[in-house]
Write a protein that holds these residues in place. Structure first.
Motif, PDB file in Angstrom:
ATOM      1  N   LYS A  25      13.918 -11.422  27.798  1.00 30.32           N
ATOM      2  CA  LYS A  25      14.949 -11.627  26.778  1.00 30.32           C
ATOM      3  C   LYS A  25      14.372 -12.521  25.687  1.00 30.32           C
ATOM      4  O   LYS A  25      13.752 -13.547  25.966  1.00 30.32           O
ATOM      5  N   LYS A  26      14.589 -12.121  24.451  1.00 30.23           N
ATOM      6  CA  LYS A  26      14.085 -12.894  23.312  1.00 30.23           C
ATOM      7  C   LYS A  26      14.717 -14.285  23.325  1.00 30.23           C
ATOM      8  O   LYS A  26      15.912 -14.436  23.521  1.00 30.23           O
ATOM      9  N   SER A  31      14.071 -16.617  25.517  1.00 27.94           N
ATOM     10  CA  SER A  31      14.277 -17.111  26.874  1.00 27.94           C
ATOM     11  C   SER A  31      13.495 -18.392  27.179  1.00 27.94           C
ATOM     12  O   SER A  31      13.759 -19.050  28.170  1.00 27.94           O
ATOM     13  N   PRO A  41      17.253 -15.095  19.327  1.00 24.43           N
ATOM     14  CA  PRO A  41      17.549 -13.657  19.248  1.00 24.43           C
ATOM     15  C   PRO A  41      18.543 -13.354  18.129  1.00 24.43           C
ATOM     16  O   PRO A  41      19.356 -14.195  17.763  1.00 24.43           O
ATOM     17  N   GLU A  87      23.052 -11.290  21.196  1.00 22.08           N
ATOM     18  CA  GLU A  87      23.068 -11.598  22.620  1.00 22.08           C
ATOM     19  C   GLU A  87      22.418 -10.470  23.421  1.00 22.08           C
ATOM     20  O   GLU A  87      22.744  -9.315  23.262  1.00 22.08           O
ATOM     21  N   GLY A  88      21.468 -10.827  24.254  1.00 17.44           N
ATOM     22  CA  GLY A  88      20.818  -9.841  25.107  1.00 17.44           C
ATOM     23  C   GLY A  88      19.647  -9.109  24.473  1.00 17.44           C
ATOM     24  O   GLY A  88      19.111  -8.177  25.067  1.00 17.44           O
ATOM     25  N   GLU A  89      19.236  -9.528  23.271  1.00 13.45           N
ATOM     26  CA  GLU A  89      18.099  -8.870  22.623  1.00 13.45           C
ATOM     27  C   GLU A  89      16.854  -9.047  23.485  1.00 13.45           C
ATOM     28  O   GLU A  89      16.559 -10.124  23.966  1.00 13.45           O
ATOM     29  N   MET A  90      16.132  -7.961  23.678  1.00 12.55           N
ATOM     30  CA  MET A  90      14.927  -7.985  24.488  1.00 12.55           C
ATOM     31  C   MET A  90      13.702  -7.998  23.576  1.00 12.55           C
ATOM     32  O   MET A  90      13.742  -7.497  22.458  1.00 12.55           O
TER      33      MET A  90
END
Length: 132
Positions: free
Chosen positions: A60-61, A63, A105, A108-111
């Motif tokens: 996850k970006k 993290s 990121p 939310e939740g950007e990989m």
């Protein structure tokens, strides 16, 4: 009781300082700094790829941010890790890893995908034409 708490504290501190990377970006940031030639860079990249075959796709970006973070942002990471790195491809690898772990990121939740030139895809939650 105090001796037990002191021993427990020492063990916890020692465990925190011996931390191994748990993802591809961490592996790059641990092993790529100071690389001066392409042969070593290629070997480090291969070794990290073997340990973490999904590379950036599982991270996850941002993290790396938060409590206990090594750096406050991407730029701090790049400056610290690239200060003595000579090989241009190693510098690019480190920049991408720093962006992945220490850049906030966009959503939310950007990989991380490891390609800064790839279009940023955002999740689509609306119904397509004709869907009910």
């Amino acid at each position: 009781m105090r001796i037990f708490l002191c021993l427990l504290s020492i063990i916890a501190i020692a465990g925190c300082t011996q931390k191994e990377p748990n993802n591809f970006a961490g592996c790059i940031l641990k092993n790529m700094p100071d690389v001066s030639n392409e042969s070593v860079r290629s070997s480090v990249h291969r070794q990290c790829s073997t340990k973490f075959p999904d590379r950036y796709n599982e991270i996850k970006k941002g993290s790396g941010l938060g409590f206990g973070a090594n750096f406050k942002n991407r730029d701090e990471c790049v400056i610290a890790k690239n200060k003595h790195t000579i090989n241009q491809n190693a510098i690019i690898n480190i920049n991408i890893a720093c962006s992945c772990l220490y850049e906030k990121p966009s959503y939310e939740g950007e990989m991380c995908n490891g390609n800064p030139f790839a279009p940023e895809l955002k999740p689509f939650y609306e119904k397509l034409d004709g869907e009910k």
